[in-house]
Design a protein around this motif. Structure first.
Motif, PDB file in Angstrom:
ATOM      1  N   ALA A  82      -2.444   9.014  18.759  1.00  0.00           N
ATOM      2  CA  ALA A  82      -1.726   8.940  17.735  1.00  0.00           C
ATOM      3  C   ALA A  82      -2.607   8.279  16.519  1.00  0.00           C
ATOM      4  O   ALA A  82      -2.566   8.641  15.246  1.00  0.00           O
ATOM      5  CB  ALA A  82      -0.500   8.441  17.982  1.00  0.00           C
ATOM      6  N   LEU A  83      -2.984   7.049  16.820  1.00  0.00           N
ATOM      7  CA  LEU A  83      -3.818   6.216  15.477  1.00  0.00           C
ATOM      8  C   LEU A  83      -4.810   6.975  14.997  1.00  0.00           C
ATOM      9  O   LEU A  83      -4.841   7.035  13.629  1.00  0.00           O
ATOM     10  CB  LEU A  83      -4.101   4.828  16.279  1.00  0.00           C
ATOM     11  CG  LEU A  83      -4.574   3.925  15.204  1.00  0.00           C
ATOM     12  CD1 LEU A  83      -3.477   3.669  14.059  1.00  0.00           C
ATOM     13  CD2 LEU A  83      -5.338   2.541  15.806  1.00  0.00           C
TER      14      LEU A  83
ATOM     15  N   PHE B 184      -5.174  10.120  14.827  1.00  0.00           N
ATOM     16  CA  PHE B 184      -4.689  11.154  14.510  1.00  0.00           C
ATOM     17  C   PHE B 184      -4.119  10.952  12.974  1.00  0.00           C
ATOM     18  O   PHE B 184      -4.284  11.598  11.709  1.00  0.00           O
ATOM     19  CB  PHE B 184      -3.644  11.714  15.140  1.00  0.00           C
ATOM     20  CG  PHE B 184      -3.255  13.085  14.864  1.00  0.00           C
ATOM     21  CD1 PHE B 184      -3.906  14.368  14.878  1.00  0.00           C
ATOM     22  CD2 PHE B 184      -2.089  13.486  14.090  1.00  0.00           C
ATOM     23  CE1 PHE B 184      -3.588  15.514  14.543  1.00  0.00           C
ATOM     24  CE2 PHE B 184      -1.552  14.457  13.760  1.00  0.00           C
ATOM     25  CZ  PHE B 184      -2.392  15.602  13.915  1.00  0.00           C
ATOM     26  N   ALA B 185      -3.474   9.503  12.949  1.00  0.00           N
ATOM     27  CA  ALA B 185      -2.923   9.129  11.626  1.00  0.00           C
ATOM     28  C   ALA B 185      -3.781   8.658  10.610  1.00  0.00           C
ATOM     29  O   ALA B 185      -3.631   8.864   9.376  1.00  0.00           O
ATOM     30  CB  ALA B 185      -1.919   8.032  11.920  1.00  0.00           C
ATOM     31  N   VAL B 186      -4.998   7.891  11.146  1.00  0.00           N
ATOM     32  CA  VAL B 186      -5.758   7.205   9.927  1.00  0.00           C
ATOM     33  C   VAL B 186      -7.189   7.636   9.602  1.00  0.00           C
ATOM     34  O   VAL B 186      -7.682   7.409   8.681  1.00  0.00           O
ATOM     35  CB  VAL B 186      -5.944   5.780  10.462  1.00  0.00           C
ATOM     36  CG1 VAL B 186      -4.720   5.168  10.472  1.00  0.00           C
ATOM     37  CG2 VAL B 186      -6.720   5.526  11.777  1.00  0.00           C
ATOM     38  N   GLN B 187      -7.507   8.586  10.502  1.00  0.00           N
ATOM     39  CA  GLN B 187      -9.000   9.181  10.374  1.00  0.00           C
ATOM     40  C   GLN B 187      -9.091  10.002   9.119  1.00  0.00           C
ATOM     41  O   GLN B 187     -10.297  10.298   8.653  1.00  0.00           O
ATOM     42  CB  GLN B 187      -9.599   9.768  11.486  1.00  0.00           C
ATOM     43  CG  GLN B 187      -9.907   8.366  12.432  1.00  0.00           C
ATOM     44  CD  GLN B 187     -10.447   8.745  13.717  1.00  0.00           C
ATOM     45  OE1 GLN B 187     -10.460  10.033  14.097  1.00  0.00           O
ATOM     46  NE2 GLN B 187     -10.780   7.958  14.421  1.00  0.00           N
ATOM     47  N   GLY B 188      -8.082  10.761   8.503  1.00  0.00           N
ATOM     48  CA  GLY B 188      -8.197  11.489   7.177  1.00  0.00           C
ATOM     49  C   GLY B 188      -8.758  12.779   7.387  1.00  0.00           C
ATOM     50  O   GLY B 188      -9.319  13.416   6.799  1.00  0.00           O
TER      51      GLY B 188
END
Length: 373
Positions: A301-302, A304-308
């Motif tokens: 999840a993380l 997927f959310a923050v790596q752009g």
């Protein structure tokens, strides 16, 4: 006429049958099929669970091809008898929500199956796969799925345009345009992956890394423009790709490709494509997996959310067929794309099952069916 007819749900049972055309509808045309490409997307529906695939039998197989128009429906205006055409599985009506918003690859007229266009000797009616049915001597298709081309290219090369060329080159130059100097990763060095590699080389990509378990496919990738190859069975392919592309730094994902193209026909490869892409990069998902209606993929999840990272679908290479098919043909004519060098086997219609077996065994790169031979 003769056609390759799929006759049993859940099994790749194909019979060459004599079928008779039904009367043409207003916007249908009859194309004498000169050549068609055989791909994994022709095979996988045959062995999947019938309820999840939702395709009827009998049906005429083959979802793209090329040939000459020999008859037109009463309201056809764009095409004429004698036109040389490339036929795709994706229509372009020019009027639906998707077409007018520059997404013709999702045209609302697209269908798994068209209406019935032929009947067999017992009067049983059947349709062509994707409203095409290119594994036959003739195909009845909507005029919005056929694009006229003016060219002296041989039909076997034209059969490669709708698939794999449009898919691979379209992904590289239309869906997520590769920028000069960018690092590119390709999972799966089949005909679609090779098409993508050729386009990446053409636009001046930096490192072009091909990932494939088969030695002869890795050799082909190098021949057509890859700068590095990775055997995913020889260790951790993600770590190997990250080492080749280098780490650009930062607290997020600095290592990996700027553009990662998945054409491996494996759900695990989709997850690996994500891991092989550096932050802010692009992932293009192209292939149909073996368990195409039930396979699942997961992402943490993380990251997927923050790596752009941007994930792109690759329906038909994202092309506008009326605009881009002549453009692709022109690139082949000018030698910018080596299509002749990709074609390594021709089959008569009677050998369609052998063509599919060879294609699934990965013993050929680009099997071409020649229904008139």
């Amino acid at each position: 006429m003769r056609a390759a007819v799929w006759v049993e749900l859940g099994k790749p049972n194909i019979e060459i049958q004599e079928v008779t055309p039904l009367p043409l509808r207003d916007h249908e045309v009859v194309v004498r099929v000169e050549a068609s490409n055989v791909s994994v997307s022709d095979y996988f529906p045959l062995t999947n669970d019938p309820e999840t695939v939702g395709q009827p039998v009998p049906q005429i197989l083959g979802h793209c091809g090329t040939g000459v128009v020999i008859e037109i429906g009463p309201k056809v205006e764009r095409l004429a008898v004698g036109d040389k055409v490339v036929v795709t599985s994706t229509p372009e009506c020019g009027e639906c929500h998707f077409c007018i918003n520059n997404k013709p690859e999702f045209c609302a007229e697209m269908a798994w199956m068209g209406p019935n266009t032929y009947k067999d000797a017992n009067g049983v009616e059947m349709a062509g796969n994707a409203y095409v049915g290119a594994f036959a001597e003739h195909m009845i298709v909507p005029d919005i799925q056929a694009t006229k081309v003016v060219t002296d290219l041989p039909f076997d090369q034209l059969a490669m345009v709708a698939l794999p060329i449009a898919t691979g080159v379209g992904a590289a130059l239309r869906i997520a345009p590769i920028t000069p100097g960018a690092d590119v990763v390709v999972l799966g060095a089949g005909s679609v992956g090779i098409s993508y590699i050729q386009a990446a080389k053409m636009v001046g990509a930096g490192k072009i890394v091909a990932v494939d378990p088969l030695p002869h496919r890795r050799e082909l990738a190098l021949k057509f423009g890859a700068t590095h190859v990775v055997d995913p069975t020889a260790g951790d392919p993600v770590a190997a790709v990250q080492e080749i592309t280098g780490n650009k730094g930062g607290m997020l994902a600095g290592a990996g490709g700027d553009f990662v193209f998945e054409a491996a026909a494996d759900a695990r490869a989709i997850e690996q494509a994500w891991d092989m892409c550096r932050s802010g990069g692009h992932i293009v998902l192209c292939s149909v997996t073996d368990q195409m209606m039930t396979a699942k993929v997961t992402f943490t999840a993380l990251p997927f959310a923050v790596q752009g990272k941007t994930i792109h679908a690759c329906q038909g290479g994202g092309i506008s067929q009326r605009r881009d098919i002549p453009w692709l043909v022109g690139m082949i004519e000018r030698g910018q794309l080596d299509v002749a060098g990709m074609i390594d086997a021709h089959y008569p219609l009677a050998d369609i099952s052998q063509a599919m077996d060879d294609m699934m065994a990965r013993s050929v790169l680009a099997p071409i069916l020649m229904p008139q031979s």
